[in-house]
Design a protein around this motif. Structure first.
Motif, PDB file in Angstrom:
ATOM      1  N   GLU A  95       0.840  -1.212   0.000  1.00 24.82           N
ATOM      2  CA  GLU A  95       0.000   0.000   0.000  1.00 24.82           C
ATOM      3  C   GLU A  95       0.867   1.252   0.000  1.00 24.82           C
ATOM      4  O   GLU A  95       0.574   2.230  -0.709  1.00 24.82           O
ATOM      5  CB  GLU A  95      -0.924  -0.018   1.210  1.00 24.82           C
ATOM      6  CG  GLU A  95      -2.002  -1.089   1.134  1.00 24.82           C
ATOM      7  CD  GLU A  95      -2.747  -1.271   2.435  1.00 24.82           C
ATOM      8  OE1 GLU A  95      -3.968  -1.542   2.382  1.00 24.82           O
ATOM      9  OE2 GLU A  95      -2.125  -1.158   3.511  1.00 24.82           O
ATOM     10  N   ASN A 102      -7.763  -2.570  -3.229  1.00 22.21           N
ATOM     11  CA  ASN A 102      -7.135  -3.833  -3.610  1.00 22.21           C
ATOM     12  C   ASN A 102      -8.075  -4.572  -4.555  1.00 22.21           C
ATOM     13  O   ASN A 102      -9.156  -5.004  -4.169  1.00 22.21           O
ATOM     14  CB  ASN A 102      -6.870  -4.678  -2.355  1.00 22.21           C
ATOM     15  CG  ASN A 102      -6.167  -5.995  -2.658  1.00 22.21           C
ATOM     16  OD1 ASN A 102      -6.248  -6.521  -3.754  1.00 22.21           O
ATOM     17  ND2 ASN A 102      -5.491  -6.536  -1.656  1.00 22.21           N
ATOM     18  N   TYR A 135      -2.767  -3.350  -5.556  1.00 17.37           N
ATOM     19  CA  TYR A 135      -3.253  -2.099  -4.966  1.00 17.37           C
ATOM     20  C   TYR A 135      -3.211  -0.955  -5.985  1.00 17.37           C
ATOM     21  O   TYR A 135      -2.275  -0.862  -6.789  1.00 17.37           O
ATOM     22  CB  TYR A 135      -2.393  -1.729  -3.751  1.00 17.37           C
ATOM     23  CG  TYR A 135      -2.601  -2.664  -2.576  1.00 17.37           C
ATOM     24  CD1 TYR A 135      -3.640  -2.447  -1.661  1.00 17.37           C
ATOM     25  CD2 TYR A 135      -1.772  -3.757  -2.391  1.00 17.37           C
ATOM     26  CE1 TYR A 135      -3.835  -3.304  -0.611  1.00 17.37           C
ATOM     27  CE2 TYR A 135      -1.963  -4.615  -1.324  1.00 17.37           C
ATOM     28  CZ  TYR A 135      -3.003  -4.390  -0.434  1.00 17.37           C
ATOM     29  OH  TYR A 135      -3.196  -5.251   0.626  1.00 17.37           O
TER      30      TYR A 135
END
Length: 217
Positions: free
Chosen positions: A75, A208, A213
């Motif tokens: 992330e 996601n 991501y």
């Protein structure tokens, strides 16, 4: 003489009793402090609000300050890639970290189809440059993530994004591809090497899809 001995013994007993009481008082205070400390230490880190464990990762394309309990390595990488794309006006990097059909929708609706990805990056880059008045060669010093809401938390607004994805790609799109999403409040901190200034805060989604991501700004 006998009476004096009794009086001396009485005074000694009184002193002994006072000393015992004083010591028990000190012992009680210590116990209270230990109890308070134990109560503080018993609070689980996972129960603390966002911001309790902030750190800065400078190994990314753009440094990010965040609460390490909330964001994982993948992330962080995609978030840094997004802001690096803006800083370098890199359309390939932007395409790699954003959802293509979402970006097309965003550009059509926010700019009436007048901007393509390249023009979008140029505009975003210029906006950040102007954060420091009269600054030259302004760059992103770091991205400060001031809040992060998981998709199950109130205020995450993920239903808005899910509905949009389903509208654009079919009613069952999210059922098939959607894995997770977080809503971030981010603030770029800009520098020209001498001065520092905070840009406006922005809310973005980290979504996601199929295990990868993406940023949806």
């Amino acid at each position: 003489m006998q009476r004096k001995r009794f009086q001396g013994a009485g005074r000694l007993s009184a002193l002994t009793l006072a000393l015992c009481l004083a010591l028990s008082g000190f012992s009680g205070c210590g116990s209270d402090k230990k109890t308070e400390k134990a109560a503080e230490e018993s609070v689980e880190m996972s129960d603390m609000e966002y911001g309790a464990t902030m750190r800065e990762d400078s190994s990314l394309d753009v440094p990010i300050e965040y609460d390490k309990r909330y964001l994982n390595e993948d992330e962080l990488k995609v978030l840094a890639q997004y802001y690096s794309a803006i800083q370098n006006e890199d359309t390939d990097a932007l395409a790699a970290c954003t959802v293509d059909f979402y970006m097309d929708y965003y550009l059509d609706n926010a700019y009436g189809g007048l901007l393509d990805a390249s023009a979008f990056l140029a505009q975003q880059h210029e906006t950040l440059q102007k954060t420091i008045e009269n600054g030259t060669d302004v760059t992103i010093q770091k991205i400060y993530v001031s809040d992060c809401k998981r998709q199950e938390e109130a205020g995450s607004s993920i239903e808005y994004l899910q509905n949009m994805f389903n509208e654009l790609k079919g009613d069952d799109y999210c059922d098939q591809h959607w894995k997770d999403c977080k809503t971030l409040t981010v603030q770029p901190v800009m520098t020209d090497g001498t001065n520092y200034a905070e840009a406006d805060e922005a809310n973005i989604f980290l979504v996601n899809l199929d295990g990868s991501y993406y940023v949806c700004a």
